[in-house]
Scaffold this motif. Structure first.
Motif, PDB file in Angstrom:
ATOM      1  N   ARG A  82       0.896  -1.162  -0.156  1.00  0.00           N
ATOM      2  CA  ARG A  82       0.061  -0.033  -0.060  1.00  0.00           C
ATOM      3  C   ARG A  82       0.902   1.356  -0.147  1.00  0.00           C
ATOM      4  O   ARG A  82       2.075   1.283   0.081  1.00  0.00           O
ATOM      5  N   CYS A  83       0.197   2.272  -0.236  1.00  0.00           N
ATOM      6  CA  CYS A  83       0.853   3.591  -0.309  1.00  0.00           C
ATOM      7  C   CYS A  83       0.343   4.421   0.926  1.00  0.00           C
ATOM      8  O   CYS A  83      -0.954   4.506   1.077  1.00  0.00           O
ATOM      9  N   ASP A  84       1.084   4.781   2.098  1.00  0.00           N
ATOM     10  CA  ASP A  84       0.924   5.563   3.082  1.00  0.00           C
ATOM     11  C   ASP A  84       0.325   6.632   2.840  1.00  0.00           C
ATOM     12  O   ASP A  84      -0.227   7.547   3.582  1.00  0.00           O
ATOM     13  N   VAL A  85       0.854   7.411   1.732  1.00  0.00           N
ATOM     14  CA  VAL A  85       0.462   8.890   1.411  1.00  0.00           C
ATOM     15  C   VAL A  85      -0.883   8.816   0.794  1.00  0.00           C
ATOM     16  O   VAL A  85      -1.860   9.915   1.054  1.00  0.00           O
ATOM     17  N   HIS A  86      -1.280   7.738   0.165  1.00  0.00           N
ATOM     18  CA  HIS A  86      -2.896   7.759  -0.496  1.00  0.00           C
ATOM     19  C   HIS A  86      -3.438   6.409  -0.071  1.00  0.00           C
ATOM     20  O   HIS A  86      -2.982   5.327  -0.701  1.00  0.00           O
ATOM     21  N   GLY A  87      -4.132   6.605   0.813  1.00  0.00           N
ATOM     22  CA  GLY A  87      -4.459   5.355   1.436  1.00  0.00           C
ATOM     23  C   GLY A  87      -5.632   4.545   0.597  1.00  0.00           C
ATOM     24  O   GLY A  87      -5.806   3.174   1.107  1.00  0.00           O
ATOM     25  N   TRP A  88      -6.083   4.826  -0.580  1.00  0.00           N
ATOM     26  CA  TRP A  88      -6.842   3.848  -1.525  1.00  0.00           C
ATOM     27  C   TRP A  88      -5.921   3.294  -2.200  1.00  0.00           C
ATOM     28  O   TRP A  88      -6.355   2.281  -2.906  1.00  0.00           O
ATOM     29  N   MET A  89      -4.565   3.520  -2.404  1.00  0.00           N
ATOM     30  CA  MET A  89      -3.633   2.678  -3.342  1.00  0.00           C
ATOM     31  C   MET A  89      -3.294   1.334  -2.519  1.00  0.00           C
ATOM     32  O   MET A  89      -2.373   1.489  -1.489  1.00  0.00           O
ATOM     33  N   GLN A  90      -3.729   0.259  -3.073  1.00  0.00           N
ATOM     34  CA  GLN A  90      -3.113  -1.051  -2.530  1.00  0.00           C
ATOM     35  C   GLN A  90      -2.976  -1.796  -3.570  1.00  0.00           C
ATOM     36  O   GLN A  90      -3.508  -1.770  -4.523  1.00  0.00           O
ATOM     37  N   ALA A  91      -2.296  -2.932  -3.581  1.00  0.00           N
ATOM     38  CA  ALA A  91      -1.937  -3.764  -4.567  1.00  0.00           C
ATOM     39  C   ALA A  91      -1.717  -5.106  -3.687  1.00  0.00           C
ATOM     40  O   ALA A  91      -1.183  -5.239  -2.394  1.00  0.00           O
ATOM     41  N   TYR A  92      -1.419  -6.401  -4.277  1.00  0.00           N
ATOM     42  CA  TYR A  92      -1.052  -7.797  -3.723  1.00  0.00           C
ATOM     43  C   TYR A  92      -0.110  -8.527  -4.505  1.00  0.00           C
ATOM     44  O   TYR A  92      -0.366  -8.410  -5.807  1.00  0.00           O
ATOM     45  N   ILE A  93       0.821  -9.012  -4.013  1.00  0.00           N
ATOM     46  CA  ILE A  93       1.903  -9.902  -4.845  1.00  0.00           C
ATOM     47  C   ILE A  93       1.717 -11.423  -4.623  1.00  0.00           C
ATOM     48  O   ILE A  93       2.055 -11.305  -3.240  1.00  0.00           O
ATOM     49  N   GLY A  94       1.605 -12.013  -5.447  1.00  0.00           N
ATOM     50  CA  GLY A  94       1.570 -13.634  -5.048  1.00  0.00           C
ATOM     51  C   GLY A  94       2.991 -13.895  -5.282  1.00  0.00           C
ATOM     52  O   GLY A  94       3.562 -13.802  -6.487  1.00  0.00           O
ATOM     53  N   VAL A  95       3.753 -14.586  -4.451  1.00  0.00           N
ATOM     54  CA  VAL A  95       5.148 -14.945  -4.553  1.00  0.00           C
ATOM     55  C   VAL A  95       5.034 -16.688  -4.568  1.00  0.00           C
ATOM     56  O   VAL A  95       4.710 -17.173  -3.494  1.00  0.00           O
ATOM     57  N   VAL A  96       5.345 -17.090  -5.710  1.00  0.00           N
ATOM     58  CA  VAL A  96       5.695 -18.591  -5.741  1.00  0.00           C
ATOM     59  C   VAL A  96       7.000 -19.003  -6.011  1.00  0.00           C
ATOM     60  O   VAL A  96       7.644 -18.611  -6.604  1.00  0.00           O
ATOM     61  N   ASP A  97       7.143 -20.426  -5.895  1.00  0.00           N
ATOM     62  CA  ASP A  97       8.701 -20.796  -6.272  1.00  0.00           C
ATOM     63  C   ASP A  97       8.681 -21.410  -7.615  1.00  0.00           C
ATOM     64  O   ASP A  97       9.629 -22.388  -7.586  1.00  0.00           O
ATOM     65  N   HIS A  98       7.893 -21.014  -8.452  1.00  0.00           N
ATOM     66  CA  HIS A  98       7.995 -21.685  -9.745  1.00  0.00           C
ATOM     67  C   HIS A  98       7.124 -20.677 -10.673  1.00  0.00           C
ATOM     68  O   HIS A  98       6.545 -19.748 -10.321  1.00  0.00           O
ATOM     69  N   PRO A  99       7.272 -21.154 -12.260  1.00  0.00           N
ATOM     70  CA  PRO A  99       6.436 -19.944 -12.924  1.00  0.00           C
ATOM     71  C   PRO A  99       5.373 -20.371 -13.243  1.00  0.00           C
ATOM     72  O   PRO A  99       4.614 -19.827 -14.232  1.00  0.00           O
ATOM     73  N   TYR A 100       4.623 -21.295 -12.746  1.00  0.00           N
ATOM     74  CA  TYR A 100       3.413 -21.631 -13.112  1.00  0.00           C
ATOM     75  C   TYR A 100       2.002 -21.033 -12.448  1.00  0.00           C
ATOM     76  O   TYR A 100       1.453 -21.547 -11.514  1.00  0.00           O
ATOM     77  N   PHE A 101       1.924 -19.679 -12.848  1.00  0.00           N
ATOM     78  CA  PHE A 101       0.852 -18.925 -12.136  1.00  0.00           C
ATOM     79  C   PHE A 101       0.324 -17.980 -13.082  1.00  0.00           C
ATOM     80  O   PHE A 101       1.010 -17.757 -14.271  1.00  0.00           O
ATOM     81  N   ALA A 102      -0.794 -17.281 -12.699  1.00  0.00           N
ATOM     82  CA  ALA A 102      -1.393 -16.265 -13.896  1.00  0.00           C
ATOM     83  C   ALA A 102      -2.307 -15.368 -12.981  1.00  0.00           C
ATOM     84  O   ALA A 102      -2.698 -15.675 -11.920  1.00  0.00           O
ATOM     85  N   VAL A 103      -2.537 -14.093 -13.656  1.00  0.00           N
ATOM     86  CA  VAL A 103      -3.695 -13.221 -12.694  1.00  0.00           C
ATOM     87  C   VAL A 103      -4.781 -13.151 -14.020  1.00  0.00           C
ATOM     88  O   VAL A 103      -4.570 -13.177 -15.100  1.00  0.00           O
ATOM     89  N   THR A 104      -6.108 -13.414 -13.497  1.00  0.00           N
ATOM     90  CA  THR A 104      -7.171 -13.549 -14.521  1.00  0.00           C
ATOM     91  C   THR A 104      -7.352 -12.097 -15.127  1.00  0.00           C
ATOM     92  O   THR A 104      -7.126 -10.920 -14.282  1.00  0.00           O
ATOM     93  N   GLY A 105      -7.508 -11.846 -16.249  1.00  0.00           N
ATOM     94  CA  GLY A 105      -7.881 -10.598 -17.117  1.00  0.00           C
ATOM     95  C   GLY A 105      -9.242 -10.072 -16.837  1.00  0.00           C
ATOM     96  O   GLY A 105     -10.076 -10.663 -15.973  1.00  0.00           O
ATOM     97  N   ALA A 106      -9.453  -9.065 -17.381  1.00  0.00           N
ATOM     98  CA  ALA A 106     -10.827  -8.468 -17.135  1.00  0.00           C
ATOM     99  C   ALA A 106     -11.921  -9.368 -17.515  1.00  0.00           C
ATOM    100  O   ALA A 106     -13.074  -9.187 -16.786  1.00  0.00           O
ATOM    101  N   ASP A 107     -11.895 -10.161 -18.568  1.00  0.00           N
ATOM    102  CA  ASP A 107     -12.922 -10.935 -18.774  1.00  0.00           C
ATOM    103  C   ASP A 107     -12.935 -12.417 -17.686  1.00  0.00           C
ATOM    104  O   ASP A 107     -13.870 -13.385 -17.815  1.00  0.00           O
ATOM    105  N   GLY A 108     -12.058 -12.460 -16.747  1.00  0.00           N
ATOM    106  CA  GLY A 108     -11.969 -13.702 -15.928  1.00  0.00           C
ATOM    107  C   GLY A 108     -11.140 -14.754 -16.409  1.00  0.00           C
ATOM    108  O   GLY A 108     -10.809 -15.666 -15.617  1.00  0.00           O
ATOM    109  N   SER A 109     -10.460 -14.579 -17.548  1.00  0.00           N
ATOM    110  CA  SER A 109      -9.806 -15.785 -18.221  1.00  0.00           C
ATOM    111  C   SER A 109      -8.244 -15.735 -17.809  1.00  0.00           C
ATOM    112  O   SER A 109      -7.820 -14.458 -17.358  1.00  0.00           O
TER     113      SER A 109
END
Length: 286
Positions: free
Chosen positions: A188-215
């Motif tokens: 998060r950003c302590d200057v702008h309270g609405w700013m937040q993100a999440y980082i998923g850390v895994v020990d391999h490259p087999y991951f993804a984040v769903t796009g706008a259509d959920g895929s």
């Protein structure tokens, strides 16, 4: 109305990213410099033995109404969102698909190729871009500021070393990394309270984040049997079994609905729906 659906649909995770005080200098020489080197990775995967996993995070029923964000104090940022203004990003649904679901193989992986290149996290129009990011343990994360104003980046992991750095103007880039797997790391950003993100850390490259259509799609997965986990900031985690065959296309999708929004739980203590069943297990790390 919120309730604790301890029967067919579990009331799951509403993640709270806690801010920390302080800040360091924003430069390209971030805390990653003394965080240690990544462990050696296994040999590259033979392309003749891999397949692809794809699927969708589906959303059914009424979509929760997202709150408007007041950016009036930062007129330049607010101007980037048009007449409707900026809205919260915690539940984004389009055409029945749910965005920003972090999907990864959580069981069955043995050995993995090294991370390729750096992941990127930007700050643009007073938002983190992307809202959800996946990285491999030991992979560089290049954090940039595209806004010509002060931001700070406050990452508060449980298993990794955290950081809180300042970037006071546009064009600054800092490099950080996380050494061990952890899902998820709140930022998060302590200057702008609405700013937040999440980082998923895994020990391999087999991951993804769903796009706008959920895929989503995960390529170059070695043939085998796996458990896949899907994480969402409001709905916690779901799991599904998937079998990958050489040259094949496996499918794993996840079904969400608005009634699954529920009780706050610690970031490291998600409630888990066993996908395709009515059972719930609790995994909490204090």
């Amino acid at each position: 109305m919120r309730s604790h659906f301890w029967n067919r649909s579990a009331a799951l995770l509403a993640v709270a990213a806690m801010a920390a005080c302080g800040g360091g200098g924003g430069s390209s020489e971030g805390a990653a410099d003394d965080a240690g080197e990544a462990a050696p990775a296994a040999a590259a995967v033979d392309p003749s033995t891999v397949g692809t996993i794809s699927g969708t995070a589906n959303f059914g029923g009424m979509v929760p109404t997202m709150e408007a964000i007041d950016m009036s104090a930062e007129a330049d940022c607010a101007a980037g969102y048009g007449a409707d203004g900026p809205m919260a990003q915690n539940v984004l649904v389009s055409g029945g698909g749910l965005a920003n679901v972090f999907v990864y193989l959580s069981e069955g992986v043995s050995g993995a190729p090294a991370a390729s290149g750096a992941a990127e996290l930007d700050q643009e129009n007073c938002r983190y871009m992307p809202h959800v990011l996946g990285v491999q343990s030991g992979q560089d994360i290049e954090i940039s500021n595209s806004d010509n104003l002060l931001h700070n980046i406050n990452a508060t992991p449980t298993e990794n070393r955290g950081f809180n750095i300042s970037q006071p103007r546009a064009g600054i880039t800092s490099t950080q990394r996380f050494q061990v797997a952890e899902v998820m790391v709140p930022v998060r950003c302590d200057v702008h309270g609405w700013m937040q993100a999440y980082i998923g850390v895994v020990d391999h490259p087999y991951f993804a984040v769903t796009g706008a259509d959920g895929s989503y799609s995960i390529a170059n997965v070695p043939a085998g049997d796996y458990t896949m986990t899907a994480w969402h900031e409001e709905f916690g985690t779901m799991t599904a079994s998937v079998t990958v065959t050489a040259g094949g296309m496996a499918e794993a999708s996840f079904d969400y609905n608005g009634e699954m929004m529920g009780a706050d739980v610690p970031m490291a203590g998600a409630l888990v729906i066993e996908h395709g069943t009515n059972r719930i297990r609790v995994e909490r790390t204090q």
